[in-house]
Design an enzyme around this catalytic site. Structure first.
Site, PDB file in Angstrom:
ATOM      1  N   ASP A 217      83.705 107.302  55.286  1.00  0.00           N
ATOM      2  CA  ASP A 217      83.170 106.034  55.513  1.00  0.00           C
ATOM      3  C   ASP A 217      83.656 105.105  54.380  1.00  0.00           C
ATOM      4  OD1 ASP A 217      81.826 104.075  56.860  1.00  0.00           O
ATOM      5  OD2 ASP A 217      79.811 104.912  55.828  1.00  0.00           O
TER       6      ASP A 217
ATOM      7  N   SER B 157      73.082 104.076  58.502  1.00  0.00           N
ATOM      8  CA  SER B 157      73.447 102.896  58.313  1.00  0.00           C
ATOM      9  C   SER B 157      72.248 101.890  57.432  1.00  0.00           C
ATOM     10  CB  SER B 157      74.087 102.122  59.392  1.00  0.00           C
ATOM     11  OG  SER B 157      74.868 101.109  59.139  1.00  0.00           O
TER      12      SER B 157
ATOM     13  N   HIS C 236      81.475 107.301  59.144  1.00  0.00           N
ATOM     14  CA  HIS C 236      80.176 106.745  59.342  1.00  0.00           C
ATOM     15  C   HIS C 236      79.119 107.418  60.124  1.00  0.00           C
ATOM     16  CE1 HIS C 236      77.311 103.355  58.315  1.00  0.00           C
ATOM     17  NE2 HIS C 236      77.325 103.129  59.616  1.00  0.00           N
TER      18      HIS C 236
END
EC number: 3.4.16.5
Length: 545
Positions: free
Chosen positions: A457, A266, A518
């Site tokens: 994601d 991320s 994710h």
């Protein structure tokens, strides 16, 4: 875990508060406000050019009140109680390490390790594995202290389950900015997970199966870390991470001889390239950095933001989440968004980068957030608050237990998985849209770089990550861009199992992982451990001399 959507949308979420709100409202007259808000912005950010002033006026017309509140809000210090030195098994003084000089091959004198370390100390506690039952391996926890700036970063180290004397060491970083890496430990790739009954449950696919792993709560005021001051940009955080690793390997030289890798996901797409660059900037170091790995990261917004609309509208391998009208609105907003990001890239200044974050997040991420679907997995609805995973509540409850905090030497009064104040600080420093991919070419000349992405994601989707890797300007650009995406087949099964796709050229590798959101290690634990082990084994690194 990334940025929660509340994070990604500090403005698109906190300001675009209602599900019926348009992506951007029409400008509204606020006669009482006059020019005062813009004058306040100028006081905070410095002199604004005419162009920047026009952009800020437009943004503030659309978000008149809550924007100023968000910019000027000052969070209270995190409550804590520092433990006496007598409670720690080891304390490494940075001033002692900085004072060590050695003689080079040519007889020249130089410091054993570079960088300013004299304000830092490292406190180490040997964690009794039987107390918590997270794993049976050797463990250490503690704090890196920046005494000059009252900053205290918490870490938790797990030795490899396999061959710790020879296996590599990995630093794991969750994103946010402002989310604890203990999320990665207990929700994704660590030795155990936490059940609803707040029991630890063994993870056979933990990444410490063949590597020792350090989980670090950074920047300060994240997780168990704390400070009366703050860190609000990636470069400042890099200095702290370099100090922590240097002092840790000084205390434990047996690990410093192993290969070292930095991995994360991320917003770690910002962190990791900068942290690696900081490490490599010191010619004399005790950190044997060999590669970096970024999963579902945010690294090059200019290349990645155009792929929010395709991912949300059925062009990323999964059915569309949004209506055709919402998709068209995102298309309509994209040119202005890209122009604002380009202005940020051109100046790298707050007055250009902050408006780009506000506008683009609201226009291109906001519609998805308001759909009620999980931004970390387009296959499911968001459950359990803004972070969308009820397991995070279980992890927080576990880490707030007095017995757990005592076993680890935690000094804060409470643990939370993500700190929205940190996210806001980074956003209003302009860090969100910074072009940190610019440091990657230098890294590629020094080490292998893996960019991997779970393909379900939305928030840091595989389309955008593939796009920025193929757009990166560096000597190997043409070779990498032309490289074919090939099936990634598991080697752990007799039958043929395709777990994703991979393209690689020289030191650069991009990997798409099928069925992963994710947080790939959570969704595809076996496949993630396999590609991780194969990467550490050098399967895709440049073998040329």
């Amino acid at each position: 875990m990334k940025s929660s959507l509340a994070l990604a949308l500090l403005v698109g979420g906190a300001i675009a508060s209602g599900p019926q709100q348009q992506v951007l409202r029409e400008p509204v007259d606020h006669p009482q406000a006059a020019e005062t808000p813009l004058q306040k912005i100028s006081d905070i950010f410095g002199h604004l050019s005419e162009q920047a002033g026009n952009v800020w006026e437009d943004v503030m017309d659309k978000f008149p009140d809550t924007l100023m509140d968000a910019i000027t809000q000052t969070p209270p210090p995190k409550k804590h109680n520092r433990r006496p030195d007598s409670e720690w098994d080891h304390i490494v003084r940075g001033s002692d390490v900085q004072a060590v000089w050695v003689e080079g091959d040519a007889g020249e004198k130089h410091r054993k390790v570079g960088g300013r370390l004299d304000t830092y100390d490292l406190r180490v506690k040997a964690v009794d594995p039987s107390n918590l039952g997270v794993d049976t391996v050797k463990q250490y926890s503690g704090y890196l202290d920046d005494n000059e700036n009252d900053k205290h970063l918490f870490y938790w180290f797990f030795e490899s389950r396999n061959d710790p004397k020879n296996d590599p060491v990995v630093l794991w970083l969750n994103g946010g900015p402002g989310c604890s890496s203990l999320t990665g430990l207990f929700l994704e790739l660590g030795p155990s997970s936490i059940t609803k009954q707040l029991k630890v449950e063994y993870n056979e696919f933990s990444w410490n199966s063949n590597a020792s792993v350090i989980f670090l709560d950074q920047p300060v005021n994240v997780g168990y870390s704390y400070s009366s001051s703050s860190v609000s940009n990636t470069q400042a955080a890099a200095k702290d991470v370099y100090a922590l690793l240097t002092l840790f390997f000084e205390q434990f030289p047996e690990y410093s001889r192993q290969d070292f890798h930095i991995a994360g996901e991320s917003y770690a797409g910002h962190y990791i390239p900068v942290f690696a660059s900081e490490i490599m900037s010191h010619s004399h170091r005790n950190i044997n950095l060999k590669s970096i790995l970024v999963g579902n990261g945010l690294t090059d917004p200019l290349s990645q933001y155009p792929h929010y609309r395709p991912m949300a509208c059925g062009e990323g391998g999964y059915p569309a989440v949004l209506s055709s009208s919402s998709c068209q609105a995102m298309d309509n907003a994209l040119p202005r968004c890209l122009a604002m990001i380009q202005a940020c890239y051109n100046t790298e200044s707050r007055w250009s980068c902050v408006p780009a974050s506000i506008y683009c997040n609201n226009a291109l991420i906001g519609p998805y957030q308001r759909s009620g679907m999980n931004p970390y997995d387009v296959r499911s609805k968001c459950e359990g608050g803004s972070l969308c995973y009820t397991q995070l509540d279980d992890i927080s409850k576990y880490l707030n237990r007095n017995a757990v905090m005592e076993s680890l030497g935690a000094e804060v009064s409470s643990y939370e998985s993500c700190n929205m104040d940190i996210n806001r600080n980074f956003l209003f420093q302009g860090d969100w849209m910074q072009p940190y991919m610019r440091v990657v070419p230098t890294l590629l000349a020094q080490m292998p770089v893996l960019i991997y992405a779970g393909d379900a994601d939305f928030i840091c989707n595989w389309l955008g990550n593939k796009a920025w890797t193929e757009a990166l300007e560096y000597p190997g650009h043409n070779e990498f861009a032309a490289a074919e995406m090939k099936n990634l087949t598991s080697q752990n099964h007799e039958d043929v199992r395709v777990i994703g796709q991979v393209k690689s050229a020289g030191n650069f590798t991009f990997m798409r992982l099928f069925g992963g959101g994710h947080m790939v290690p959570m969704d595809q634990p076996e496949a993630s451990l396999e590609f991780f082990n194969r990467w550490l084994g050098g399967e895709w690194s440049d073998k040329s001399p």
